[in-house]
Design a protein around this motif. Structure first.
Motif, PDB file in Angstrom:
ATOM      1  N   SER A   1     -26.762  17.980  30.788  1.00 53.73           N
ATOM      2  CA  SER A   1     -27.931  18.544  31.483  1.00 53.73           C
ATOM      3  C   SER A   1     -28.123  17.944  32.872  1.00 53.73           C
ATOM      4  O   SER A   1     -29.145  18.188  33.519  1.00 53.73           O
TER       5      SER A   1
ATOM      6  N   THR B   1     -28.149  14.620  34.218  1.00 48.27           N
ATOM      7  CA  THR B   1     -28.996  13.470  34.580  1.00 48.27           C
ATOM      8  C   THR B   1     -28.328  12.572  35.633  1.00 48.27           C
ATOM      9  O   THR B   1     -28.986  12.140  36.585  1.00 48.27           O
TER      10      THR B   1
ATOM     11  N   ASP C   1     -18.907  20.829  32.959  1.00 48.66           N
ATOM     12  CA  ASP C   1     -19.034  20.576  31.522  1.00 48.66           C
ATOM     13  C   ASP C   1     -18.343  21.737  30.817  1.00 48.66           C
ATOM     14  O   ASP C   1     -18.226  22.838  31.369  1.00 48.66           O
TER      15      ASP C   1
HETATM   16  C1  LIG Z   1     -23.254  12.668  26.084  1.00 48.23           C
HETATM   17  S1  LIG Z   1     -23.204  14.279  26.732  1.00 48.23           S
HETATM   18  C2  LIG Z   1     -23.581  14.069  28.439  1.00 48.23           C
HETATM   19  C3  LIG Z   1     -25.071  14.051  28.611  1.00 48.23           C
HETATM   20  C4  LIG Z   1     -25.492  14.038  30.049  1.00 48.23           C
HETATM   21  N1  LIG Z   1     -25.255  12.762  30.698  1.00 48.23           N
HETATM   22  C5  LIG Z   1     -26.969  14.412  30.155  1.00 48.23           C
HETATM   23  O1  LIG Z   1     -27.749  13.603  30.655  1.00 48.23           O
HETATM   24  O2  LIG Z   1     -27.349  15.473  29.676  1.00 48.23           O
HETATM   25  C6  LIG Z   1     -21.483  14.620  26.803  1.00 48.23           C
HETATM   26  C7  LIG Z   1     -21.133  15.988  27.378  1.00 48.23           C
HETATM   27  O3  LIG Z   1     -19.705  16.098  27.371  1.00 48.23           O
HETATM   28  C8  LIG Z   1     -19.407  17.480  27.256  1.00 48.23           C
HETATM   29  N2  LIG Z   1     -17.991  17.601  26.864  1.00 48.23           N
HETATM   30  C9  LIG Z   1     -17.409  17.299  25.670  1.00 48.23           C
HETATM   31  N3  LIG Z   1     -16.089  17.516  25.724  1.00 48.23           N
HETATM   32  C10 LIG Z   1     -15.799  17.963  26.971  1.00 48.23           C
HETATM   33  C11 LIG Z   1     -14.598  18.348  27.636  1.00 48.23           C
HETATM   34  N4  LIG Z   1     -13.425  18.336  27.015  1.00 48.23           N
HETATM   35  N5  LIG Z   1     -14.683  18.725  28.925  1.00 48.23           N
HETATM   36  C12 LIG Z   1     -15.877  18.750  29.582  1.00 48.23           C
HETATM   37  N6  LIG Z   1     -17.055  18.430  28.987  1.00 48.23           N
HETATM   38  C13 LIG Z   1     -17.020  18.018  27.700  1.00 48.23           C
HETATM   39  C14 LIG Z   1     -20.406  17.971  26.222  1.00 48.23           C
HETATM   40  O4  LIG Z   1     -20.573  19.374  26.310  1.00 48.23           O
HETATM   41  C15 LIG Z   1     -21.675  17.180  26.604  1.00 48.23           C
HETATM   42  O5  LIG Z   1     -22.493  17.945  27.444  1.00 48.23           O
END
Ligand SMILES: C[S@@+](CC[C@H](N)C(=O)[O-])C[C@H]1O[C@@H](n2cnc3c(N)ncnc32)[C@H](O)[C@@H]1O
Length: 337
Positions: free
Chosen positions: A209, A211, A268
């Motif tokens: 999202s 941040t 993402d």
């Molecule tokens: C822990 S969350 C990140 C949250 C972010 N920092 C926030 O504040 O909302 C990890 C993110 O990695 C993305 N993700 C997972 N595998 C991925 C990939 N292979 N390539 C790109 N994004 C990926 C997920 O969709 C998720 O939104």
């Protein structure tokens, strides 16, 4: 006021923060011209003029809350707490038409239960008002007019007013968060730790999202972290100076600047979180300049001379942890490219 409030005696306040962020908060406060800092676990005591204290509330990116100590006293029994709580001149910051709440923490003291300590202090405040005015202010845990912090450690109590008026990570730009959004203050700490100063392009390949992107944007554009906050707890202090606060806000806002297009970008794999990132960023000045694309990080072109920041997915269940091992390895390979 007969007696000076604790913070009025020598201008010492307390910045609460997440564990291990103390040094970063201390550095940030020093950048804001506080006079002295003393780091302790999960916080920093700091000494500042009123003007700087307002600025810290408005601009600190990493502190989670600023407290203004009202009174400190020896508290070796519930009776000590009740007596001091009863005798304190609460009517200087509270009246029967307004509400209050108490957050309490006790450690290594004769009083052993935090909730009990909060209850005792609440009774003392209520009894004082009832005795003086025949009625008492109500408690509102969700949206109190004043939020008090009671900390009893080693039989010494400090009652403080939450000068921020709610946690500082509530910036007001996050209307939507993905499954595991990062706390804004932690994201700000990561941007600071990265040493990024807006020269290199900055990229978050798993931005969720948004941040980290939002905090990078605030940093690069010098936007005060509380730019969307409508109210601060320090407005309830008896020596609140509206003219001074307006000056602090005006000076801080005058530093806001634009950034070049595409200085900050992210991607993402999940389209729904990108929509959230876009909505969140749209609430920040220059947010439209942050480029967002849907892409698996494994498909991204080489990112040469970028500052890469990222909050990788982290699994809780065992199955997820296994799957993530591969993802972490692939992310390592991506960084080495
Ligand atoms: C822990 S969350 C990140 C949250 C972010 N920092 C926030 O504040 O909302 C990890 C993110 O990695 C993305 N993700 C997972 N595998 C991925 C990939 N292979 N390539 C790109 N994004 C990926 C997920 O969709 C998720 O939104």
């Amino acid at each position: 006021m007969r007696d000076k409030l604790e913070y009025q005696k020598d201008g010492w306040y307390f910045a609460q923060c997440g564990r291990d962020l103390e040094t970063l908060v201390a550095e940030e406060l020093q950048d804001m011209q506080v006079q002295q800092v003393k780091t302790v676990r999960a916080g920093v005591h700091f000494q500042a003029e009123q003007e700087v204290f307002y600025r810290v509330n408005y601009c600190s990116r990493i502190a989670s809350r600023i407290l203004a100590p009202l009174v400190t006293f020896r508290c070796a029994s519930e009776n000590d707490l009740y007596k001091k709580g009863y005798n304190f001149e609460w009517e200087k910051i509270l009246d029967t038409a307004h509400t209050f709440a108490i957050v309490s923490h006790v450690s290594n003291s004769a009083i052993t239960h935090s909730q009990y300590a909060a209850l005792k202090l609440k009774d003392a405040i209520a009894d004082r008002f009832r005795a003086k005015y025949g009625k008492r202010p109500s408690v509102d845990r969700e949206n109190p007019h004043i939020l008090l912090h009671l900390n009893v450690q080693d039989n010494r109590a400090i009652i403080s007013l939450d000068a921020s008026g709610g946690p500082l990570y509530r910036r007001g730009y996050r209307m939507q968060g993905g499954e595991a959004p990062m706390q804004e203050t932690l994201a700000a700490a990561i941007i600071r730790l990265s040493g990024w100063e807006g020269k290199l392009l900055l990229y978050d390949p798993m931005c969720g999202s948004g941040t980290l992107l939002a905090e990078a944007l605030l940093h690069a554009c010098h936007i005060p972290s509380c730019f969307r906050r409508q109210y601060f707890g320090f407005e309830r202090l008896p020596d609140y100076d509206l003219t001074l606060w307006r000056k602090v806000k005006k000076n801080s806002d005058s530093l806001i600047c634009e950034i070049p297009d595409d200085l900050i970008a992210g991607s993402d794999i999940e389209p729904s979180v990108l929509k959230m990132a876009s909505a969140n960023l749209s609430l920040i000045t220059s947010g439209e300049k942050v480029k967002l694309i849907q892409c698996d990080f494994r498909q991204l072109p080489e990112l040469k001379n970028y500052c890469i920041v990222c909050n990788l997915p982290y699994g809780v269940r065992q199955g997820e942890k296994e799957a993530l091992k591969l993802l972490y390895k692939e992310f390592g390979d991506f960084l080495k490219r």
